[in-house]
Design an enzyme around this catalytic site. Structure first.
Site: not given
Length: 519
Positions: A35, A57, A172
């Site tokens: 990722d 993502k 996040m």
């Protein structure tokens, strides 16, 4: 027969922060599923022929759903492949490794979980924030901040979490910073509690913003501070002004492209890292033994006549290393040069000769062919025999000058310089996004091959792509080649050495990363 899956934590971003076991796993993988939080440099550890699959993502879109990623790992392993699932940070901390491992288990596929350095601790550390401190916090909570407010309220018991530990780390949660601050204040944290957000920690893009629970949302909005970032709440944030260390390093915040051959790039790469920069290796040249029969024969002829030379001029480290490789292949040793004076251009070439037991005469002027002639011109006599071992792309200037003075010059092409192998989509993406701040060229061939490589990767006109990228050259000959290719050379080393090249990069950073620095 099923293969095996390694669920590997890539660390927070700096490629050097992966574990040794994670590093080794990538090297033996047939496929790497990765990722965007994994450093692109780690993909260069892959063996030839291995497949890389991006499943990253972003806040606004998912390349692949988690269920599809889980199944992909199963499918690849059922093909008999050794698979690495490379995940940012540590795979067990909000990395959904449990879901991936569970499906592997159900399908009878062997797997290993390889822990990583979690961003929850390492990213604050790079910003000068220890998540615990004897005087301020003896405990820490790591909390997801990525969910919507209603999900956050279901997954987080605010009344218990708010004051459960001295330090709170939210992963996040940039987009939800206002809601997070509001809940913490509502449940008992003082509005004056220090807060820090560290974006892209440990990478060249690292950026930190600080405030309090009361004002941090306004500061984030005003600065247009974007994810991904780690949020730290607690008094430990106040340690930042004393302890920030990465940001004061001479090359902090700069990602520097290294185009030198991989076998020679280590010195430059290591120095950039030591000084806080982020090197991005993109070797565009490779040096190999000569391929043409005429070159091979010229080398043999020269080696069998070594006792006839009065001078041997070495003009590069490659020239030294390949000369001794040929010497060994021919079953000869340096005793054949007992009557020759051996000279080296520059300290690196001289050091390479010393490693082979030779103390050469070193050119103290310009570290190029012109300096060689300038240093010894008074001692060069017509009729003397000179051997110049060099590569196939070497300039003809020195042999021509020596011949014009009546010396007998023998050129031996002891290595070829070829275009290096692999395309790099990650590099193109970085160039398009302004993620490369400077590119270094250490020879004319690195310039020419770099431009060829960009064109080979589909860039019809590389110049617009390189606009805004500082061009750093090791010397005037390389700079002229860069300018002939249409590049604007803004940084040039005072001497043709790695140390001098690093010095000019540091000077550029000190000067605010703008303007022309020609030492």
């Amino acid at each position: 027969m099923a293969g095996k899956v390694f669920l590997v934590g890539a660390g927070p971003g700096d490629a050097r922060l992966i574990t040794v076991k994670g590093w080794e796993s990538i090297g033996k993988a047939d496929a790497v599923v990765y990722d965007r939080l994994a450093s692109p440099r780690l993909l260069k550890l892959m063996k030839p022929g291995a497949v890389k699959i991006y499943v990253g993502k972003r806040p606004d879109r998912h390349t692949m759903k988690q269920e599809e990623i889980n199944q992909l790992l199963v499918d690849l392993a059922l093909e008999g492949k050794v698979v690495v699932r490379l995940k940012g940070g540590d795979p067990t901390i909000f990395g959904r490794v449990g879901e991936e491992a569970e499906l592997l288990h159900k399908n009878g596929i062997p797997f290993e979980i390889v822990p990583g350095v979690t961003a929850a601790i390492s990213v604050p550390a790079y910003a000068g924030i220890p998540v615990t401190h004897r005087d301020y916090a003896s405990s820490i909570s790591i909390i997801t901040g990525h969910e919507s407010p209603d999900k956050l309220d279901r997954s987080i018991q605010w009344d218990k979490v708010t004051n459960a530990t001295g330090t709170l780390v939210f992963m996040m949660g940039v987009a939800k910073i206002g809601y997070i601050s509001e809940q913490l204040i509502r449940h008992g944290r003082p509005a004056s509690t220090p807060v820090a957000l560290v974006r892209w920690g440990t990478r060249a893009e690292q950026d930190t913003i600080t405030g309090t629970l009361e004002d941090i949302e306004a500061k984030v909005i005003a600065a247009n501070f974007q994810p991904p970032a780690v949020i730290v709440v607690g008094d430990v944030v106040n340690q930042r002004e004393q302890l920030k260390w990465a940001e004061v390093l001479p090359l902090f915040g700069k990602r520097i492209l290294v185009t030198r051959a991989r076998s020679q790039a280590s010195e430059l790469v290591n120095r950039i890292e030591e000084l806080g920069g982020e090197p991005y290796e993109f070797p565009v040249i490779e040096t190999v033994m000569p391929s043409s029969e005429s070159s091979k024969q010229s080398v043999k002829d020269a080696l069998h006549a070594l006792n006839t030379f009065d001078w041997v001029f070495f003009t590069s480290v490659n020239g030294v290393e390949f000369f001794f490789r040929h010497l060994e292949n021919e079953g000869k040793d340096i005793r054949s040069l007992h009557q020759a004076r051996i000279a080296a251009v520059g300290p690196s070439t001289a050091e390479a000769l010393r490693k082979h037991g030779i103390a050469p005469e070193v050119v103290k002027g310009p570290f190029q062919a012109e300096g060689m002639l300038e240093a010894f011109e008074s001692e060069l006599k017509a009729g003397q025999n000179v051997l110049i071992p060099h590569g196939d792309l070497a300039r003809s200037w020195l042999p021509e000058q020596l011949s014009a003075r009546g010396l007998h010059v023998t050129e031996a092409i002891i290595y070829d310089t070829i275009l290096a192998g692999e395309d790099d989509d990650e590099l193109l993406k970085l160039l398009e996004e302004g993620g490369i701040h400077a590119v270094t060229f250490t020879s004319s061939s690195t310039v020419k091959n770099f431009m060829k490589m960009l064109k080979r990767m589909g860039v019809e006109d590389p110049l617009p792509l390189l606009k805004g990228v500082e061009v750093a050259c090791i010397g005037p000959v390389t700079a002229k080649t860069a300018e002939a290719a249409g590049l604007e050379v803004t940084l040039m080393a005072k001497e043709a050495t790695m140390t001098s090249l690093i010095d000019v990069l540091c000077e550029w950073k000190r000067a605010g990363s703008v303007g022309i620095v020609n030492n």
